[in-house]
Write an enzyme that holds these catalytic residues in place. Structure first.
Site, PDB file in Angstrom:
ATOM      1  N   CYS A  57       6.664  -6.529  -4.055  1.00 29.08           N
ATOM      2  CA  CYS A  57       5.589  -5.886  -3.298  1.00 29.08           C
ATOM      3  C   CYS A  57       5.909  -4.397  -3.165  1.00 29.08           C
ATOM      4  CB  CYS A  57       5.461  -6.486  -1.908  1.00 29.08           C
ATOM      5  SG  CYS A  57       5.008  -8.232  -1.925  1.00 29.08           S
ATOM      6  N   ALA A  58       4.898  -3.558  -3.273  1.00 29.94           N
ATOM      7  CA  ALA A  58       5.094  -2.117  -3.129  1.00 29.94           C
ATOM      8  C   ALA A  58       5.474  -1.761  -1.694  1.00 29.94           C
ATOM      9  CB  ALA A  58       3.842  -1.366  -3.545  1.00 29.94           C
TER      10      ALA A  58
END
Length: 141
Positions: free
Chosen positions: A50-51
């Protein structure tokens, strides 16, 4: 196969024709969730891929394939927090043996998310779904 809570989101999205309104609704869903206890924000609950920062803390009630899956989650990004709320509506209360049967891309596609999330957000959403599936498969064994 979607949960009633998820079907409610689908109905709301059908009513909200403008994507900006849908986006705000997802964010509001995230804001309505209880925060995850800081003690649960540990490497074991962090979702890679996930960013933004994402933590999912699953709870399995019962044993074996009929055990029920629920989870709590948190993110430092408001839209991702909302996506966690959407996943909670899709997966919470489902037996661990039924979790892998949920076709998340199809169900989430009903919301039009595929067309409106960045590639990074889509990858993060996929990582969260993968984590949920792996926890459920392990619990069902």
């Amino acid at each position: 196969m979607a949960q009633a809570a998820f079907e409610e989101i689908v109905e709301t999205f059908e009513f909200l024709e403008d994507w900006e309104d849908r986006y705000r609704h997802v964010i509001d869903m995230g804001k309505a969730m209880d925060p995850l206890d800081d003690a649960l924000k540990v490497p074991a609950t962090k979702v890679d891929g996930c960013a933004s920062q994402v933590w999912l803390h699953p709870t399995i009630e019962g044993e074996g394939p009929s055990a029920t899956f629920t989870f709590e989650g948190e993110s430092d990004a408001m839209i991702v927090r909302g996506l966690i709320a959407v996943l909670k509506a899709l997966y919470s209360g489902v037996s661990v043996s039924d979790i892998p049967k949920i076709n998340a891309p199809v169900e989430l596609g009903r919301l039009g998310l595929n067309d409106h999330l960045s590639a990074q957000r889509s990858n993060g959403l996929r990582a969260m779904v993968d984590r949920i599936n792996s926890v459920a498969v392990a619990a069902a064994a």
